[in-house]
Design a protein around this motif. Structure first.
Motif, short mmCIF file in Angstrom:
data_model
loop_
_atom_site.label_atom_id
_atom_site.label_comp_id
_atom_site.label_asym_id
_atom_site.label_seq_id
_atom_site.Cartn_x
_atom_site.Cartn_y
_atom_site.Cartn_z
N ARG A 136 6.01 35.15 47.06
CA ARG A 136 5.39 33.88 47.47
C ARG A 136 5.92 33.44 48.83
NH1 ARG A 136 6.65 32.33 42.18
NH2 ARG A 136 8.13 30.82 42.99
N ASN A 137 7.22 33.55 49.04
CA ASN A 137 7.80 33.17 50.33
C ASN A 137 7.30 34.07 51.45
OD1 ASN A 137 9.26 31.16 49.09
ND2 ASN A 137 11.18 32.31 49.05
N GLU A 138 7.22 35.37 51.16
CA GLU A 138 6.72 36.32 52.15
C GLU A 138 5.29 35.97 52.57
OE1 GLU A 138 7.17 41.04 52.55
OE2 GLU A 138 5.96 40.42 50.84
N GLN A 139 4.45 35.62 51.62
CA GLN A 139 3.07 35.26 51.93
C GLN A 139 3.01 33.97 52.76
OE1 GLN A 139 0.38 37.25 51.31
NE2 GLN A 139 -0.56 35.83 52.73
N TYR A 140 3.87 33.01 52.43
CA TYR A 140 3.92 31.76 53.18
C TYR A 140 4.31 32.05 54.64
CZ TYR A 140 5.33 27.16 54.78
OH TYR A 140 5.45 26.01 55.51
N LEU A 144 3.75 30.87 63.66
CA LEU A 144 5.04 30.92 64.35
C LEU A 144 5.99 31.92 63.69
CD1 LEU A 144 6.97 29.93 66.50
CD2 LEU A 144 7.58 28.04 64.98
N THR A 145 6.11 31.86 62.37
CA THR A 145 7.02 32.79 61.71
C THR A 145 6.49 34.22 61.77
OG1 THR A 145 6.09 32.23 59.55
CG2 THR A 145 8.13 31.13 60.19
N TYR A 146 5.17 34.37 61.78
CA TYR A 146 4.60 35.71 61.96
C TYR A 146 5.02 36.28 63.32
CZ TYR A 146 1.34 39.53 62.60
OH TYR A 146 0.81 40.77 62.85
N ALA A 147 4.88 35.46 64.37
CA ALA A 147 5.24 35.91 65.72
C ALA A 147 6.72 36.25 65.79
CB ALA A 147 4.89 34.82 66.74
N SER A 206 8.66 37.15 63.41
CA SER A 206 8.96 38.34 62.63
C SER A 206 8.63 39.62 63.41
CB SER A 206 8.20 38.33 61.29
OG SER A 206 6.83 38.59 61.48
N ARG A 207 7.69 39.56 64.34
CA ARG A 207 7.36 40.73 65.16
C ARG A 207 8.43 41.01 66.21
NH1 ARG A 207 3.95 41.55 61.38
NH2 ARG A 207 6.05 42.08 60.96
N ILE A 208 9.07 39.97 66.71
CA ILE A 208 10.04 40.15 67.80
C ILE A 208 11.46 39.86 67.34
CG2 ILE A 208 8.39 39.72 69.65
CD1 ILE A 208 9.55 36.84 69.79
N GLY A 209 11.63 39.48 66.09
CA GLY A 209 12.95 39.12 65.57
C GLY A 209 13.86 40.32 65.42
N GLY A 210 15.09 40.04 65.16
CA GLY A 210 16.09 41.09 65.03
C GLY A 210 17.02 41.05 66.21
N ARG A 211 18.07 41.81 66.11
CA ARG A 211 19.12 41.77 67.12
C ARG A 211 18.70 42.39 68.45
NH1 ARG A 211 24.78 43.42 65.04
NH2 ARG A 211 24.48 41.41 64.08
N TRP A 212 17.85 43.40 68.43
CA TRP A 212 17.61 44.19 69.63
C TRP A 212 16.21 44.09 70.22
CZ3 TRP A 212 21.89 45.69 71.74
CH2 TRP A 212 23.01 45.93 70.94
N LYS A 213 15.21 43.69 69.46
CA LYS A 213 13.82 43.76 69.94
C LYS A 213 13.59 42.98 71.22
CE LYS A 213 11.48 44.89 65.63
NZ LYS A 213 10.51 44.39 64.63
N ILE A 214 14.07 41.75 71.27
CA ILE A 214 13.84 40.94 72.48
C ILE A 214 14.55 41.57 73.68
CG2 ILE A 214 14.34 38.72 73.58
CD1 ILE A 214 13.68 37.38 70.94
#
Length: 121
Positions: free
Chosen positions: A12-16, A22-25, A27-35
């Motif tokens: 349910r949280n994942e779907q939300y 904003l959280t979708y965006a 999640s695409r660039i999140g993480g320690r190294w992606k940015i």
């Protein structure tokens, strides 16, 4: 998602999160190294070794995984040249280039906040 209950809190949280732009965006660039990887590709093509040189703290395995994830998300284009030995270059896609002004603004904000925190200390 094999074996996960459709009604679990995680699902349910994942779907939300996926339904929120904003959280979708993030999640695409999140993480320690992606940015950092995207920043190193801003305005230029880079080979794996060039990225590794500019990000000495990242392991080769992590760099490989992050580049694959960025490629799957359509943010990085990987070009393999038919040479011996093969040459591979990475560059930002048009979609990723839309993020550059946002990253620059976020960086300015981060610098301002960091200097305020350091001033207070």
């Amino acid at each position: 998602m094999a074996g996960r209950k459709k009604n679990s809190t995680y699902t349910r949280n994942e779907q939300y999160i996926i339904d929120c732009d904003l959280t979708y965006a993030v999640s695409r660039i999140g993480g320690r190294w992606k940015i950092l990887i995207l920043d190193k590709l801003d305005g230029k093509k880079q080979r794996f070794s060039g990225l590794k040189h500019e990000l000495p703290q990242i392991t080769e395995r992590m760099l490989t995984l992050q580049l694959k994830a960025l490629e799957q998300d359509g943010l990085v284009k990987r070009t393999v040249y038919a040479e011996v030995p093969p040459r591979v270059e990475y560059e930002l896609t048009e979609m990723a280039m839309e993020l550059v002004p946002i990253f620059k603004q976020l960086s300015r904000w981060g610098g301002k906040q960091r200097s305020l925190v350091n001033f207070i200390r």
